[in-house]
Design an enzyme around this catalytic site. Structure first.
Site, mmCIF file in Angstrom:
data_model
loop_
_atom_site.group_PDB
_atom_site.id
_atom_site.type_symbol
_atom_site.label_atom_id
_atom_site.label_comp_id
_atom_site.label_asym_id
_atom_site.label_seq_id
_atom_site.Cartn_x
_atom_site.Cartn_y
_atom_site.Cartn_z
ATOM 1 N N ASP A 195 7.160 135.580 16.517
ATOM 2 C CA ASP A 195 7.051 136.342 15.418
ATOM 3 C C ASP A 195 7.833 137.545 15.992
ATOM 4 O O ASP A 195 7.259 137.718 16.630
ATOM 5 C CB ASP A 195 5.769 137.713 14.751
ATOM 6 N N ARG A 216 1.522 144.890 20.877
ATOM 7 C CA ARG A 216 2.931 145.148 20.586
ATOM 8 C C ARG A 216 3.261 146.803 21.137
ATOM 9 O O ARG A 216 2.713 147.719 20.834
ATOM 10 C CB ARG A 216 3.232 145.349 18.754
ATOM 11 N N GLN A 264 -5.708 140.703 13.298
ATOM 12 C CA GLN A 264 -5.174 140.687 11.825
ATOM 13 C C GLN A 264 -6.383 139.301 11.877
ATOM 14 O O GLN A 264 -6.606 138.443 12.692
ATOM 15 C CB GLN A 264 -3.851 140.337 11.920
ATOM 16 N N ASP A 298 4.525 143.426 0.163
ATOM 17 C CA ASP A 298 3.022 143.769 1.632
ATOM 18 C C ASP A 298 2.656 144.376 -0.040
ATOM 19 O O ASP A 298 2.649 144.684 -0.967
ATOM 20 C CB ASP A 298 3.675 145.386 2.197
ATOM 21 N N GLU A 355 -0.055 150.576 4.464
ATOM 22 C CA GLU A 355 -0.209 149.045 4.179
ATOM 23 C C GLU A 355 -1.342 148.142 4.877
ATOM 24 O O GLU A 355 -1.806 148.381 6.507
ATOM 25 C CB GLU A 355 1.139 148.838 5.260
ATOM 26 N N SER A 413 1.029 141.865 4.949
ATOM 27 C CA SER A 413 2.245 141.766 5.082
ATOM 28 C C SER A 413 2.399 140.323 4.719
ATOM 29 O O SER A 413 1.443 139.472 5.459
ATOM 30 C CB SER A 413 3.246 141.659 5.729
#
Length: 345
Positions: free
Chosen positions: A57, A111, A126, A246, A259, A262
């Site tokens: 991604d 990340r 996730q 989202d 959030e 997504s």
């Protein structure tokens, strides 16, 4: 730069033992509900993929993947995943998943370029999910139905958590409100995208913002999206661009929008080519993933990611994601959090 969002008069309602038990409860219950609601089977996911195949991604296109050489492959480079948005679609094809069914997995990512705060960590976990769909399912109505079913699973998990720990009181509204990013801009033309999210979430409690990735009437995007997984450019039946978005909630502990997911209907051949052109990324057409899609080797699909630590943080009423997961934080952030009652693992 890392920063701490300061909750007002924060007091953790669960001790560390209860918190760990709560994390287990939420993760086990929610994934079972998600699997049943969307008819998903669990699959095993990679922590890293080969560089140069177009499988990883790209997020907003600027984040650097953690990369390392593989000795037994002649020092070919592997990348730790940012998410599994494209890998899942390849897996749907490999497992020959028929329309109406799908897969989910535990996605663990690093990340390294994330700006650290109460919601953002170097470590990302996730539930990544993807389902095969029919051509006629590529509609806004179908997307909204899936969002409502995911939100229903979230609320059921909230109910169980509050029943288990009565000191936690439910706060999620019964219904989730849908709004397009362009409508949101027209409602709050003088606010930034984040300020618009805060305003609409405070008003409705739970919101799905549609059409994230394409430019709005002010020439700006609500937020960035890679051009090769979510379809943010197809004109839906309401006349607006975008079949993605989202899920956000109003989080009273931090007094801001939050959030949780997504997601979206994924690109078909036409929207992939269109979005690559819009983003000046047409060279990607030669990559493995893109060739598979352009040569009709991949099913049409819908998918997304739901933050595991984020959902646990919200449902356990925590002030910092570091109270849920073990990661690396600046020393000054750890000290600030400790002074405010947020003990980071």
């Amino acid at each position: 730069m890392s920063q701490v969002i300061k909750p007002i008069a924060y007091q953790p309602l669960l001790d560390m033992r209860q918190t760990e038990q709560g994390i287990k409860l939420i993760k086990e219950f929610f994934q079972a509900n998600l699997s049943t609601e969307l008819r998903l089977r669990r699959v095993t996911a990679p922590l890293f993929v080969l560089k140069g195949l177009g499988i990883n991604d790209d997020l907003n296109g600027v984040e650097r993947a953690v990369t390392f050489p593989i000795k037994d492959l002649g020092d070919a480079k592997a990348e730790v995943v940012h998410s599994l948005a494209k890998w899942k679609r390849l897996t749907l094809a490999e497992y020959n998943i028929e329309p109406g069914y799908g897969i989910y997995t535990d996605m663990n990512a690093i990340r390294a370029d994330e700006e650290l705060d109460n919601l953002h960590s170097l470590y990302v976990d996730q539930w990544d999910w993807e389902a095969s769909i029919r051509r006629e399912d590529r509609t806004l109505a179908f997307l909204k139905n899936i969002v409502e079913r995911i939100y229903a699973a979230i609320r059921r998990t909230e109910y169980l958590t509050c029943e288990t720990y009565p000191q936690l009181k439910p706060f999620l509204p019964e219904k989730i409100h849908f709004i397009h990013a362009e409508e949101l801009l027209q409602m709050y033309p003088d606010k930034t995208p984040k300020e618009r999210e805060d305003a609409i979430c405070q008003k409705y409690g739970a919101v799905f913002i549609i059409g994230i990735g394409s430019k709005l009437s002010n020439g700006e995007k609500h937020d960035g999206r890679a051009p090769d997984y979510d379809d943010w450019s197809t004109v839906a039946e309401d006349g607006r661009e975008g079949l993605n978005g989202d899920i956000l909630i109003w989080y009273p502990v931090l007094g801001r929008s939050f959030e949780l997911s997504s997601m979206g209907i994924r690109v078909d051949k036409e929207s992939l080519l269109r979005q690559l052109k819009i983003e000046n990324k047409e060279e990607r057409k030669q990559l493995y993933f893109h060739q598979q899609l352009l040569n009709d080797k991949l099913p049409l699909s819908i998918g997304g990611g739901i933050g595991q630590s984020r959902l646990c943080m919200v449902l356990l009423h925590k002030g910092h994601i570091g109270e849920i997961q073990a990661s690396i934080w600046p020393d000054d952030m750890r000290q600030q959090c400790k002074e405010m009652g947020m003990t980071l693992i």
